[in-house]
Design a protein around this motif. Structure first.
Motif, PDB file in Angstrom:
ATOM      1  N   GLU A  27      28.660  40.572  13.746  1.00 14.65           N
ATOM      2  CA  GLU A  27      29.034  39.328  13.064  1.00 14.65           C
ATOM      3  C   GLU A  27      28.810  39.506  11.566  1.00 14.65           C
ATOM      4  N   LEU A  28      29.903  39.677  10.850  1.00 14.19           N
ATOM      5  CA  LEU A  28      29.847  39.913   9.417  1.00 14.19           C
ATOM      6  C   LEU A  28      30.709  38.864   8.707  1.00 14.19           C
ATOM      7  N   PRO A  29      30.239  38.331   7.584  1.00 19.47           N
ATOM      8  CA  PRO A  29      30.958  37.244   6.906  1.00 19.47           C
ATOM      9  C   PRO A  29      32.414  37.564   6.590  1.00 19.47           C
ATOM     10  N   PHE A  30      32.688  38.807   6.186  1.00 18.43           N
ATOM     11  CA  PHE A  30      34.060  39.134   5.792  1.00 18.43           C
ATOM     12  C   PHE A  30      34.978  39.293   6.997  1.00 18.43           C
ATOM     13  N   ARG A  31      34.432  39.208   8.213  1.00 17.91           N
ATOM     14  CA  ARG A  31      35.285  39.252   9.393  1.00 17.91           C
ATOM     15  C   ARG A  31      35.793  37.861   9.782  1.00 17.91           C
ATOM     16  N   ASN A  32      35.365  36.867   9.037  1.00 15.04           N
ATOM     17  CA  ASN A  32      35.859  35.518   9.286  1.00 15.04           C
ATOM     18  C   ASN A  32      37.050  35.179   8.395  1.00 15.04           C
ATOM     19  N   THR A  33      37.580  36.190   7.705  1.00 15.16           N
ATOM     20  CA  THR A  33      38.697  35.952   6.796  1.00 15.16           C
ATOM     21  C   THR A  33      39.693  37.101   6.865  1.00 15.16           C
ATOM     22  N   LYS A  34      40.916  36.813   6.530  1.00 20.69           N
ATOM     23  CA  LYS A  34      41.932  37.840   6.338  1.00 20.69           C
ATOM     24  C   LYS A  34      42.438  37.808   4.901  1.00 20.69           C
ATOM     25  N   ASN A  35      41.646  37.193   4.042  1.00 25.18           N
ATOM     26  CA  ASN A  35      41.951  37.152   2.618  1.00 25.18           C
ATOM     27  C   ASN A  35      41.859  38.570   2.057  1.00 25.18           C
TER      28      ASN A  35
END
Length: 342
Positions: A27-35
């Motif tokens: 669970e990594l913060p940047f995996r919650n985005t496709k920005n």
């Protein structure tokens, strides 16, 4: 990326890796985005920094520079300050230059085409492939050390990863097993599998989802892969610095764009002969860069008056600071450590 003929057996392996990732993804913060902006920044930060070490830097950086426009409008000194502690400061400067490219050449919109992403300053094939696959669904493997290690062990393939042809060779191997329209997840799965299970040393083969299909494991040759024969030539370099100060203040100057440590601040590299009588000690520091072994001599020079410090600074283009406000400047790590130890 041209269509690539796929092997059903290796597609099976690819699906096993994806299934494992679905159950074990970190669970990594940047995996919650496709920005693409966020993915770009995280890929650059974590190329040389373990995720546990770099996470706070990533979060601080994107909080201060949340988008391309904000980054492009910032001064390079502030960008370097928010990169402080990560090392590889040229990467921060490249990110800053790339943000200007995006603003000027792509109307402020992060480009979608792999070739356009690759055009940006400081972005290589791996990062371009990661952004293309994760953000835009392109079927492109992001080949890095994890890919080399996992694939060479699965295939028991002795193709030399130090060869100039290694990227293309392993890209073709990866294309044999990536399930359709799943390159983004597959690339992230390989990152997790390589860093958490198929480690360079002491791999956790008992936890590997493709153990039964790994030829190196089945033949007891895990330690033999990947094969790397070419050794990087390391240069030895000696540097001289003078920490020139009076009471709590000392001299610094910003480096140029040439050679190492671009745009970072440093101490004087030379002093007048009449200053040498004020030298009170010398410290020798050894420091390793990617292709350089540095031996750094730092002489501490304590002047007898504030006017001496002011005149030298004025005549030679130095700034005068103290330890507290030095925290707002970015220094090479050995010089930062020297200041911290005062």
């Amino acid at each position: 990326m041209k269509n690539h003929k796929q092997n059903p057996h290796f597609i099976l392996i690819g699906n096993q890796i994806l299934k494992w990732y679905g159950q074990n993804a970190r669970e990594l913060p940047f995996r919650n985005t496709k920005n693409p902006y966020n993915i770009w920044i995280c890929e650059i930060i974590f190329q040389q920094t373990r995720i546990a070490q770099g996470m706070q830097h990533y979060e601080n950086f994107v909080a201060r520079f949340p988008d391309v426009k904000t980054l492009a409008n910032a001064h390079s000194d502030e960008v370097l300050l928010y990169w402080k502690g990560l090392g590889y400061y040229s990467r921060a400067l490249n990110i800053h230059k790339a943000s200007h490219q995006i603003m000027n050449d792509f109307g402020g919109v992060f480009p979608e085409k792999y070739e356009d992403i690759l055009y940006l300053k400081g972005i290589g094939k791996y990062t371009a492939a990661a952004v293309s696959s994760i953000c835009f669904g392109k079927q492109i493997p992001a080949i890095d050390g994890n890919f080399y290690r996992v694939l060479s062990r699965i295939y028991a393939d002795d193709f030399d990863i130090s060869s100039s042809q290694a990227y293309k060779y392993y890209e073709n191997l990866a294309l044999e097993m990536i399930p359709s329209n799943a390159a983004g997840d597959f690339n992230q799965a390989m990152m997790d599998l390589g860093s958490e299970v198929c480690k360079p040393r002491n791999p956790l083969c008992s936890e590997c989802p493709v153990q039964e299909n790994c030829i190196a494991f089945q033949t007891g040759k895990i330690s033999e892969f990947p094969v790397k024969t070419k050794k990087v030539k390391v240069e030895s370099l000696e540097l001289q610095y003078y920490f020139v100060g009076f009471q709590e203040e000392f001299l610094i100057k910003q480096r140029g764009d040439d050679f190492i440590w671009k745009k970072l601040f440093e101490f004087p590299t030379d002093i007048p002969d009449d200053f040498r009588e004020f030298s009170i000690n010398e410290k020798i520091v050894k420091h390793k860069l990617t292709h350089k072994n540095l031996v750094i001599n730092i002489n501490r020079v304590v002047l007898s008056s504030k006017s001496q410090l002011d005149k030298f600074a004025f005549d030679n283009g130095f700034s005068i600071i103290n330890k507290d406000n030095s925290q707002q400047k970015s220094f090479p790590k050995p010089l930062e450590n020297y200041i911290d130890g005062l």
